[in-house]
Structure formats: structure tokens, C-alpha cells
Design a protein around this motif. Sequence first.
Motif, mmCIF file in Angstrom:
data_model
loop_
_atom_site.group_PDB
_atom_site.id
_atom_site.type_symbol
_atom_site.label_atom_id
_atom_site.label_comp_id
_atom_site.label_asym_id
_atom_site.label_seq_id
_atom_site.Cartn_x
_atom_site.Cartn_y
_atom_site.Cartn_z
ATOM 1 N N SER A 235 0.845 -1.193 0.000
ATOM 2 C CA SER A 235 0.000 0.000 0.000
ATOM 3 C C SER A 235 0.878 1.239 0.000
ATOM 4 O O SER A 235 2.085 1.166 0.287
ATOM 5 N N LYS A 236 0.274 2.351 -0.281
ATOM 6 C CA LYS A 236 1.002 3.612 -0.228
ATOM 7 C C LYS A 236 1.597 3.816 1.167
ATOM 8 O O LYS A 236 2.762 4.224 1.304
ATOM 9 N N ALA A 237 0.827 3.510 2.194
ATOM 10 C CA ALA A 237 1.324 3.692 3.569
ATOM 11 C C ALA A 237 2.552 2.820 3.816
ATOM 12 O O ALA A 237 3.526 3.245 4.437
ATOM 13 N N SER A 238 2.504 1.616 3.319
ATOM 14 C CA SER A 238 3.629 0.717 3.510
ATOM 15 C C SER A 238 4.862 1.213 2.748
ATOM 16 O O SER A 238 5.992 1.126 3.239
ATOM 17 N N LEU A 239 4.640 1.744 1.552
ATOM 18 C CA LEU A 239 5.757 2.290 0.772
ATOM 19 C C LEU A 239 6.354 3.510 1.471
ATOM 20 O O LEU A 239 7.576 3.712 1.444
ATOM 21 N N ASP A 240 5.499 4.312 2.075
ATOM 22 C CA ASP A 240 6.008 5.475 2.812
ATOM 23 C C ASP A 240 6.883 5.025 3.983
ATOM 24 O O ASP A 240 7.961 5.570 4.220
#
Lengths: 471, 471, 448, 448
Positions: free
Chosen positions: B417-422
Motif C-alpha cells: 500500500s502507499k502507507a507501507s511504501l512510505d
Amino acid sequence: HDQARYGDDDRYESLLSEKDTTTVEVDGKSPLPDDLTRDSLELPGLSEPELSRHYTRLSQMNWSVETGPYPLGSCTMKYNPSFTEDVAADPNGSVHPDRSEESVQGTLELLYGLQDYLARIGGMDAVTLQPPAGAAGEFTGIMIAKACHEARGDPRSEVIVPASAHGTNFASAAMAGYDVVELPSGEDGRVDLDALEAAVSEETAALMLTNPNTVGLFERDIAEIADIVHDAGGLLYYDGANLNALLGRARPGDMGFDVMHYNVHKTFATPHGGGGPGAGPVGVTEELAEFLPRPHVRERDGRYELYDPERSIGKVHGYQGNWLVLVKAYAYIARLGDSGLKDTSAKAVLNANYLAERIDYDIPYSPFHHEFAATAGERDAADVAKGMLDYGVHPPTTKWPEFVPEAMLTEPTEAESKASLDDLANAFDAAMADSEEELEAAPSKTTARRIDQADAARNPQLSWRALGEEE
Amino acid sequence: HDQARYGDDDRYESLLSEKDTTTVEVDGKSPLPDDLTRDSLELPGLSEPELSRHYTRLSQMNWSVETGPYPLGSCTMKYNPSFTEDVAADPNGSVHPDRSEESVQGTLELLYGLQDYLARIGGMDAVTLQPPAGAAGEFTGIMIAKACHEARGDPRSEVIVPASAHGTNFASAAMAGYDVVELPSGEDGRVDLDALEAAVSEETAALMLTNPNTVGLFERDIAEIADIVHDAGGLLYYDGANLNALLGRARPGDMGFDVMHYNVHKTFATPHGGGGPGAGPVGVTEELAEFLPRPHVRERDGRYELYDPERSIGKVHGYQGNWLVLVKAYAYIARLGDSGLKDTSAKAVLNANYLAERIDYDIPYSPFHHEFAATAGERDAADVAKGMLDYGVHPPTTKWPEFVPEAMLTEPTEAESKASLDDLANAFDAAMADSEEELEAAPSKTTARRIDQADAARNPQLSWRALGEEE
Amino acid sequence: MSEGGRHERVAGSPYTPHTPEQTAEMLAAVGVDSEADLFDVPSEVRFDGDLGIEPRSERELRAELTSALAKNDDLTEFLGRDHHSHYVPSVVDDLSQRAEFLTSYTQYQPEIAQGFLQALFEYQSLVVELTGLPVANCSMYDAATALGEAARLADRVRKVSGSVVWIPEILHENKRAVLENYVDGTDLAVETYPMADGTVDVDALSELADGDAAMIYAENPTVHGTIEANLSDIGDVADEAGALFCLGTDTVALGLLEEPASVGADVVVGEADALGLPTAYGMGLGLFATREDFLRQVPGRLVGAGEDAGGKRAYTLTLQTREQHIRKERATSNICTNQAWVALRTAMHLAWLGPDGLVDLASQCVREAASLATRLNELPGLKAPVHDRHHFREFLVRTDQPAPAIARDLEADGFAVHVVGDHRLQVCVTDVNAEAADALVAAFEEAL
Amino acid sequence: MSEGGRHERVAGSPYTPHTPEQTAEMLAAVGVDSEADLFDVPSEVRFDGDLGIEPRSERELRAELTSALAKNDDLTEFLGRDHHSHYVPSVVDDLSQRAEFLTSYTQYQPEIAQGFLQALFEYQSLVVELTGLPVANCSMYDAATALGEAARLADRVRKVSGSVVWIPEILHENKRAVLENYVDGTDLAVETYPMADGTVDVDALSELADGDAAMIYAENPTVHGTIEANLSDIGDVADEAGALFCLGTDTVALGLLEEPASVGADVVVGEADALGLPTAYGMGLGLFATREDFLRQVPGRLVGAGEDAGGKRAYTLTLQTREQHIRKERATSNICTNQAWVALRTAMHLAWLGPDGLVDLASQCVREAASLATRLNELPGLKAPVHDRHHFREFLVRTDQPAPAIARDLEADGFAVHVVGDHRLQVCVTDVNAEAADALVAAFEEAL
């Protein structure tokens, strides 16, 4: 930082609602007129990869039987065999409770088989599987006693419960409408026959007894106890929480008990699931069988059928209890058989005695069986327990039963190896050797450090909505 | 102290042999004469409760896709859907490989279906499922090329492999008896057409190519490359390791490839299992289908049958490969369908590009697709990786491919997810901001601290017997 | 029909977490307008068509695959020949399927992979105990590819002495086919030596295997289930010929039969998955163990014990310079992805059995085979076992009537056996089908 | 037949780890000669006999139980009435069966139980979002016992005002039976109010429910699948009567139908396991949510958020003084072991669906029921739905011919429906059986 750090003490996993919150409009978008629907719905929704990580991480922040020893007294946290999960997952067992008897002969066969096994193990004549938990079993048993007294034209108003009994005994009796008469523990930790004599009367509906009791002592005077209660016209109720100690070696039915419940999630290895589901089947003597909940399973010429016992108390669960749990209990009992059941009680008692021998704690009452109440003496038992957490084990039940000062009620179960018990003993002693300050600062190596439960209760925040309002 | 401490950095779980070692006499106790049997056997034996704890604890000391991001470049560590495990566990699929065709029509139907799906996805005419891993697929493909050249009466001696290729390409070609001609990378990170022209000859059996290549670049000149190889009489081999980038958007068959393998444990989400099993199906053009391994599955009038392709290269696996893996790949592809496959490649490429944008690292080559090679510059990429461990993520592949200095080959996959990539980006940058000393001391929050691999290799201890001899 | 779910909000993969808003935000961060713009693929090789693969919901697909596999006939299998079935306890499934094992990669960062590394180290250790050989790898694909790798090892270590790989005339045809491919790129040739009444004709082998032998391969038990009585002699022949002695066997047989090291085996290969894996249509686990001398020539992964910076024992992949990702074309093998997870399961099953459980199970394989052979031999028109040897799990049956016809009749009655010749069947009996042996005998009686 | 294994070395339980040597050592440490000496049980109550339970191996037992359950007929169920089936994604099984969840106890040591506590906190939070009521407990056993607990709550908080629990005349008989037992120990009486064409007759209720009402119970949807149109009015009646308004519903219906808080519900009960549990022969998950006012009267477990010594958010069981283990006979309920693990699964399923997935699923329950009713209504001899209402999942069918005979015919064709009267059937259709609706209609046609 959103995620649990691997190997990090300071683990944290954000709430579902912190990962996603989405509001969808419902009005105008459903097949129903708007006046029948809610306006909108706000919930988190996670993709499957996110969901998997969330719950995998949460699971890693949780103690379990497979993590290490779990010696909670009176809880019987034993090994839960994997294969029983496979059996419970059989899709052929996934049927609706309103199916015709003819179409669920397999289901009924297993239920009937479990009724039979439990009756044999308890020395009872008939067993209902309907109660979904131990406390539900107690309530069922007491309602049966009540129905029996009423049927005899002799309604009664009191249930006697020893002070050392599980809290559920008091609550279940009260829930059935009885006044609870608390029986103080005798000096030797057992029932005091004189006190019992004094307590019984023509108002005595039942005495609820745990045997071995909650400090692991067998009520040696059980025959006399039964006589006293029966002579007063009362019934004798057996709380099955400690049945693990006696499997194949003594049976409540043989001791004069009229009604009993079994905790299959304790004695028969169905997993506890973080607090349930369990199952609390109730066994009764022939005389009480007509009062069992409906429906009950019986066999006629090789076919299984459901019927309503003649003077049934009615129902204590919407259908027939926790099926998935009952299947596992059946599988466990059948796997063990006579020899396995006997070995279970032997090793449960041996383990408790061995562990007690290994630790440097006073143990006021003995000879105990599958569990013992050590005392933390001058120390606060709850603090010692927190200290044990840092030594890598789950501590025992603390501060209960109340008549043992600073009690640490310990039940290792038969599933712990000698090596595991030695480790556990080391943790007991190490925590006791820690200073008061160290104990009060403990635990520090766990997912969370000491949690202030009193503060949480003063300012209850029971949902993420409440957390949001707080901010 | 025998057990893993819960929540403790310093986790440890004793070896099976430290838990139990038992010697049993065999001679004289078996149904065979002593001269046919061993004298005795010394092994550990654990009870089921002990076994469960042992492996549960070991599992908790292991990173996985469900633990957190796993951005190993070229490894495609994506989410593995749970339901495919259920499908693989279907007892009806648990059959012996020597069963009659008639009695395993279900098995053959699935295999045929997977052959068909893979052919569509790769733009190939025929697919064998026999190779049990990617490298086995490469070997199979090269053996097919070899058989083809031999059948044409034109045996050849060389296989060309770009310097940036996976090590298996070199090893597989060598295993098939070819001399490996290494093609240096062009300045833009892609194949240098001039260098290729210079490398091909009448000895060229094949060029093995990964596309996008191992720094994520699409070989834009693929049409010219194909012409050069084909004009020289060679075949074009596609290494499927990076196929995830192109799902539903470009097909090796359309690019002129003659042979390819698929890594189902990368592209098609079958779990990696700590190093396998995987599966490496091989797709070929019509012309090469007669060389496929035997047996192969075909359909005739709704019935499925096994047959031996006319000029089959024979076998590369004792039976028909890793069935349990192939079933999961089938289920995954069917779950996704066209739209899901296209979305997979889109998000795989988007995630790589987004992550690259988020981190403060130089990325020498672009435009990349599903993976990129960042460079640690002046820092040691392996040290930076160890630093990342302490920030709660798995680091990328380091120091490879070699033509990128201090490479950190990063492939987040579509499942993050975007959160995980961040989070992952923060870990990249945080490790890079750590001092050299800090990095060299890392990791410290992991199960084990930095392990000296060079020392382990100098003094190999490969069994508990070796450890015992050491003491 | 959809099950719904956030992950199905947009048409696409159910396993990509992106909401449309997040996708837009990420595209903006990257600086492109659309996903299509991210692809640097020339239009002439772009695929704009449809693959024609219809997506299905999880529920639909489970129903579809369940009903497909239900088309397999429900037969009681008396099948063996290199793919054997023993009961795998449920706990092995449960533990091996924990996500941390199942969804992990090769252990390139050992500090966060100690769990799997230790499990593989334990697997290697168990193989060392079973074979008596000090070096075992983490796995090969299966017995056939392990045999191929053994021949290639022989080629590397014995190149000067010989070029023939001697294999028994009685060998699973598949195994030979794989071996032929594995040595195709070498100078090795594969030749067969004769058997006498089902086991190695050591005299004939001794005459054949002169100085040109690179490796002598024998099996115990053989593919026909016979137990070798002269393993040490075969070892001696190999020694004299300057060849490697490679022994094929399996994890259950190793619990009972002669220890390979004690009979001079240089390499042990075979199926390790006789324990740990259910019958899986030929999916395997290649056993590979050898002598210390050949340590640096071993194919595949090795886990070693060492120390971490805190001085604590820790495990790591080791001797990786043998492997393809470092040594490329000079690697000992091209193997990369192997069968690690199956090795994990095998170790679990072995530890569950313990030495006594393993000996019991192996003994059962001897007793059940002997008993079933005796009973079949009593039927008119059958001779079992064909070979006058001790057997392990399985044995040949000679039939007066055509064997394929008998097998067809048996199949119609719900039993699967091997047809290995016009008048020869092969029957395999283990713990999982022994209870059906009575029914099989009855079916034979009817089929004759 | 044994699978072998170290754990079967001695006759006894396969789940006790003790070797005979260890047992001897431990007995010696304790100072007794034998296990029997450990038991302080008078001989007259000692059991020396045999229970007559034969131990079986795991393999035997799995085969035995599989074959027992295979005796259940393979029917496509169109059954509902308080026990509903929706597709549960595989990931819910996978995650909920992780040992750390499955084999954990109630969270008495919160520092090492944060995982389950957070999951239960999330379950409570999801119920709060669905109901609009601020307090939800961790679970009751099922809808029926939750209703019983609601009545007991009403008894505690409204004791002065009334003693009648008003329930609808159309209610699952089982639910009423459980309720009767739950109030047996109180002064409450259970009485019924009439329905009009399948939903509450509010006028009649209003007349009946005078000052003696303690609680008014209504359902949405009802057991016949009808959707209430006058929930707010019922709430008003309760308010005026000074009674609690208890609403029965389920987790799927809550995704679409009116929010309970918005119609004045004081307590919400029902089946939460419509999500998360497969059809499990009536096993359930009792939903229980209520207003802030009644917080300290709530039965069952509550998880609260707080802080640990490091100031980090942490979760713990809270307000335990309501519970039996502290307050004994004055506890709000006797419940101890509940359905926590099912609540975990329900939360997982809900989070997997997300709000749009839930609305989709609930909408499907409306559409499929309407569509199937329409088609059945076209068949001669059938009237469906019986009630002129909107329906959720299920509806009544009036049959000209005797309903039991039709149901028997349908069962012979492989379909199960409810018989609810001599000429009334009930049919339930959801995502899991909608695809079989065509076949059901055809079977009806044939049965008529």
C-alpha cells in the motif's frame, strides 16, 4: 510509523480505523426506499494484503499455548491438537441447524457419540451438549435442579456455594433466581462438614462443588457431603472446571453428584480462542434426564433423532450449542481413549506436584492434585506475576482464591515437559528474587509495559469513536 | 534457559537435538535379518506439544510477506492469497503420479488449463509445467534449444548471456554443455546492439534475456535484438523473472522470443516457502513444441490425456513437477483474469516508481518498471541493508547487479500500500542517515545481531553432529 | 458474482491495496498522468488485446476447482515406485503453513531469518544422522534430479578417472531420463549393469565397472521394493574402480536399512518426502548427502552455524561461492529455488516420529509387504513376490492372465496398482493403505 | 494401527511429553513411588474400571469422522431464520486460526495479550459504527442469549417502571424459549404483541405497552425476512412506556437498514456471526450494544484503551467489577467464556468487506430475495412473498398443497427449505446459494 517493528520491544500496530476509514452513502444507492435504510456507513476497509499483515502482526503480540507455558490455575490451558481443527473444518459438517433429522445423520451421530463419551467419563446417565460455555452449563444445571424441585412440589430458594468456588457459581445460581449461601472454607481448605450441616435446610436447592477444589484438594468427605445435601432434599452439583485432575480415576456420578457440567475447552482440549467459544455440556442422573434442554439426541435402530425431554427446562442456546467446539472435544476424547485419559490426569497431577517441588514458595494447602495455590507471602502476587512476564513465561492466576493470601494459583497441565516446568520454576524464583522496585517496574520486555487498569476503568474508552472524541 | 523469551530481542530456541536425543537399537528388533539393517538410530523425538512450540517459536523468528514489506529486487515477493492454499489442499488432488489418465481427469484438466493460461499470458504456443523451479525452466529451455539445433543438423556451442543477467542463466547454459558468452551492459543499462552483433555467430545457440532487465529497464530494441539473434540462426530465450512488470501489457511471444520460462512463485503468487518449492513452466513457439519434455497434457474430445511430444528432450523432473505449486498458480491467474493481471503490472510499476520518488537515493538507470537499482553511493550497500533491518523492514537485494555500484535492487511489488511504501521509504532514508559506525553495529533489534558469514564459511558447521564434535 | 469487499471497489486485482485516490496521488508524485504512461514499451510490442481469462470471485473459483478435482476417481492406491505415501500428521500442515514459514524468501538476511535457517540446519542434521554422511544440503527438487546432480558431482571430482555412470537395469525409467539430461552437457555416459533376482549382480557389476567408471549407482530398496544384501560389496567395487558409490534410498527406509556411510556410500540421494508430504502427483524432495571431501562441490544450499555480533549461536547460508548467484557458469549447479518448505515439513515429521516411531514405521513397511505378498501368492494365477528377496513396502506380482486387464478390473473395483509388464504388476503397501489390503486381496480374487 | 511417534512410545496420551525416564525422575523429585500415589482420592469413590473408550490413531480417527460426516446429505440450503450463511473468505480462516489467537486465553495479562485485545477493541468499535450505540461488548453466545441478557439489563435499570418484556408474536420459537429461561429468576414476564402483515402492529403495541413494560423487543429484519418501516414509532412507544427499546438485527442487515441509534434503540442484540462464521449448526455470536447510561450494567467483557507505563496506547479488559469473577452473585451476568474468537473472525470479515462491500452484500440480500419471490410467485399454487413488505434474504411462501410434502420433494431433489406451517414454507437466499436459485425454482415446479 505505522508498523510493528520486527524484534522490537516497542511493538505497535495501528488500528484498522487508522489504516482506512471510508464513508459510503447508502440512501439512494440501495434497492430499498430511503426511509428503510441508513443514510451512510463509515467503516474501515482493507485490501487482503493489508488485512493479512494487520492480523499477523496482532497475533505476534499475543501469548498462547504454542508460545510457552500458560499455567493459569483453574483454566487448564493444555495443548490443543491440530488435527481436531481439520475435523471441525470438514465441509460436510457445515450444515444449518434447521435441516431435517434425516439429512444430518452424520452430525447427530457425532453429537450422540459425544453425549455417550461424556456420560461415561462423568459417570452420568444423560448429557446435554447445548450449553455454550461452562457458566451456561452451570445455569442449565441449576435450572434443571430448580425444575426438579418444582416438579416434586418442593420449590426451594437457596443454593450453597463454598467461598472458594468460581465466581460463575455464585452468578449462575443468582441468575436462576436463587439466594446464594456462601460456605466458608474449612481450615484444611476443604468443605467444613459442620458448616455444611449448619447451612443446609429445606430451602437448599443444591450445593455447587468443585472437586478437586480450587486449590487442588480432593474433597475427601465427598460421601458425607453428598449425604448431608441429599438428606436435606438438595441436589449435588459438580463444577467440571477441575475434572482434568480425575479423568479415568474418579467420576462425579460415583461420588453422588446429581448434576455436573464439563468444560470441554479445559478438560477436552478445545482451544480457548482468546476467551471462547467453549462448551459446557451438562450431565445428569437418570432421575433428572427428563428435565434436560430440548432438543436432545437419541438413537433408535441405528438412526439418530432429536426429541424433547418430557419436562424439559426449555432452551439455553438458540440452537444446539457450539458445534465446532463439540466436534473437537469428540475427536480429542476418541484420540485418547481410556489409556490416554488416565495418562492425562496422571501427568496433570504429576506436573503440578513436580513444579511445586521445584519452586521456593510456600504452598499452604496440600496434598493438591492438578493445581496448587502458592503464596507470594509478603510480596504482592500481581507484581510477582508482572515480574514473571519478563522471564518469558505466562504467570499463574493471582490473588485467587481469596482465602489464600497473595495466591498464585498454578496449573501447568499435563502438556508441559519436564524441561518446560524447570524453566517455569526458574521464572517463579527469579521474579520472587527481584526487588520490589524491579517488580513494580515490570514488565519491560513485553509488547506493552505495565498497563494501568484502574485508570482505564476510570475513563473508559471502548471504541475508536471514543478515542476520536477524546482528541 | 531453553526457550525464546517473549518480546525479548535476544531470542533463542534450542535445537531439536538439545531437546531430545534418543538412541534406539535396530538390530534384533526389526522384521529383517540383522545384516540388512543398521545397528541403531539416534534422533530427536518430540511430543506434539513440544513440536508445536518449537516450530511456532522458530516461525516467529522469521520475516515473511505477512510480516512486512519484502522488496527484494528480482524476487517479486508479493502477497500470496490464502485461498489458493485451500485449493491445493483438496484431498481429491492428492493422487499418485502413476495413476491411469482416465482416473485423474480432474488433475489433468487443471494442468491443461494452466498450460493454456500461461501460453496466453506469454504469447506462446505450448507450455510444459514440468520444470520444478525457474533455473530448471532455464535448463529445460536451453535443452529444447539444443535439441532444436541438433534436429536441424546445426549443433551449436555458445549461449550469450548479458552481464546483468541472473546467475542462473549462466549456470543453466553451462549445465547444458554450452560455452557462455557474456555480453557487457550498454551504457544505458540495456543490451548494446553493436556488442550483440559482435557476439553472435554460427555458434550462437541462444541469447538469454530478461525483459524488463534486472534494473527494470525495458529492452526497447527488442525487435532488433530478435532479428540479430534469429539472423544468426540462434534462438531467443526469455527469462521470466521479471514478467510481473508486463502482465497483460506485453508478451514475450510477441517480442520474438522462441522459448521462455515463467516463475510462478514470483509472478503468480505461489508462496516462496523459504526457498521453494516453486515452478518454472516453459513456453515455446509452435516450432519448438515437439521438443517439450514428456509427458505433456492435451485435450481430445473433452477428455485429457498424456502424450510424449515427438522429439521430446525427455525429462527434467521425476514426474510432472511441483503439483501443489501449479494448482496455486492456476487459482491465482483465474482469480485475477485479464483485468486483475493488467492491474497487477500497473501497480507493480507504479509502486516502484513511487518508492523511487520517495527516497533520497541516486537511481542511475531509468525509466524503470517494476524494480529499480538505487545506489548507496559512498556507503556500503550491505551495511545500509543491515541498518534498514533495525527500522523494521526487509532491505532490498544488495550489491547486484554488479554494474551498478553498491546497488540496492528494489522491487516493492503491487501488493504494498502507499502507507507501507512510505514506511519503507522512511527506512531507506533513515538507514542512509545513520553513521558508518551505527550501520556497522546494525542490526541490534533483530532476532540475531550481525552474523559473520565469512567466518561461518571458513569453519563450516553444517549439522548438530558437527557442533557436537566442535565442543 | 462478487463477494464485494473494498479490494473489489475498482476493477483490477483483489490483491492491490490502492484506492483510486491513492493511485491518483501516487501518479502525481511520480509525475505521470496515467498508469499506461509508466510503461516504456514500444508500441509494436505492446499488447492491447484480451488474454481471454475471465476473473472469478474466490467463492466461484473454489467451487469450480473443487468440482474439477472431484472428477478424479476415488481409488485406494497401492502405488509406489519412487513416490510413496505415509500418513502425515496434521500438526505438520498446521506448523508448516504458518505464514512466517510459507511466505518467506531464501534467507539472504539471516538476522531476521533465524527461524527458517535453524529449521533447515535441523533438516540437514537429521539427514546426517540418517545417512551417516557429514554433509547434507537443504534439498534438491526430487530423487531424479538429485541423482543427476550426483553424477555431475562425480564428473567434477572424478574427472580423471572415468566417464561412465553405471546404473542398475532395474530403475525407474523417469529417473534415467532425468539423469540423461543432467549429464548431457558433460562427457559422462550412462550405462546399465545387470541385476540378479531383483538385486545387484555384484559379480557382473565388478566386471563391467573397470577404470572408466565415474559413479556406480545402486538403490536400497530398489524400485521393485527389494532390499539389497550386498551394499558393502558394491561400495568395494566402486572403490576399486575409483568411482563414487551413489546410493539411492528414502527417509523411511533409512530408519531401518543399513546406514549408507557404513557401506561406503559417497553420495546418498533419494526421496526425502516419503515423510512430510502427502501424495502430490509426483512433487518431491531430493535428498542429497555426501562426504566431507566433496563439501565445496556440493550442489544447492547449505546452512551453517556461526555466531552473531553478540557471540550467540546463529545460522546462515554458507559456502555460497559454490552457487550460481555468485559463481555463475562455474557454479556447482544452477539450482536456486529448491524445495526448502518440503524439507521443513520432512524435518517436522521426523521429529514427530522420533527414532522409535521411524523404526516402527519402516518395520511396518517390511511386514505389510511380506504379509500382502504371501496372501496374493495363495491366489491361483499369481506369484508374489516375484523376487526371492526381502521387500520394503512393495513387490512384483507375476500374473498368468494379462496384467493390464487385471489392473483395469481392480480399478473398476476402486484400487490402483502398477502395471510393469504384460504379466507383471507391482503393489505397494504402507501405513496408509494396509487396512485396505483385505479388500485388495478380495478384488484380486474376483479379477482373476 | 499406530502412526508411531515418540509420543506413542508409552501407552497413554499422545499429548503428554513425558518419557518414562522423565516420569521416574519427576516422581522421585516429588517423593512418591507411582502416579497413583499422587491421588488423594478415597478408595470408595475411586474409579478402577474401564470407560470403554477405545483410543484411535489420528489417521484412523480422521477417516472415521470424515466418513461419519459424509452421512449428512449434500443439500443446497435455502435456510435462514436466525442462522444465515454468507461466503467467508479463506483469509479469515487462515488468520483466525493462527495459534497465537486460537490457543490463547482471556486476556488477564494484557501486557502479553495486546494482539487479541486490540482485535476485540476493533470488533467493539465496528459494532459501535454499525449500531450508532457507543458501548458494545466483546460478545454473547448468540442472538437468543443476547436477548435474554438484554431483558435482564432492562430488569436492572428499569426495575421500578415495569415487569413485562414485550416480544413480537412472530419470533423464532427458540429465541423465546431462551428468553424465558433467562428471565425465570427475575420478576419479569414475557408477553407477545401482534404483527400486521409481517411487521409490528405499532398501534396495538402502543395500547398494550402501558406503564408495566420493562422492554419492547422488535426485529429488523424479522424472522420472516420482512423489513420494519416503523422503527422510530416503536422507539417512541417504548419511550412513552418508560421501557427499553431492544432491537434485534444482524451484522449484514446493519450495513443497509436504519441505524439503530437513529430510531431510538437502547439495546441492540442479534447474530453478529452472519459475517465471519460458516454455517455451523447453530453456533453463533451474540451481538450486544447499548447506550452509555447502561455502561456499568452491561453483561460480558469489555476492552478499553489506556496507556502503558511508557505512555503508549495499550488495551486492557476493563470495568471488570461488573463481572462474575469479581462481583460473584451481584455480577451483571454469569458469562465468562464467551465467543471471542468468533468476534475476531467477524471483525476480520467486516474489515475485508469494507463499507462498500458490506452495502453491496446487504443490497444483494434484498435483490435476490425479491427476485426469487417473484419467480416463485409465478408458479401456480404458490404465493410469494406472503407479506406485502420489503424483504431481506428471506420470505414466506404460501402453498396450496401441503408444505411438508413439497419440502420433502425438494429435499429429494437436493434442496432444503423451512416448513413453517401446514401451507407455509420459508426460503432464504444470499450470496452463497443465489446461483442455485434457478435450480430451486425448477425443483419447485416439479414438486407442485
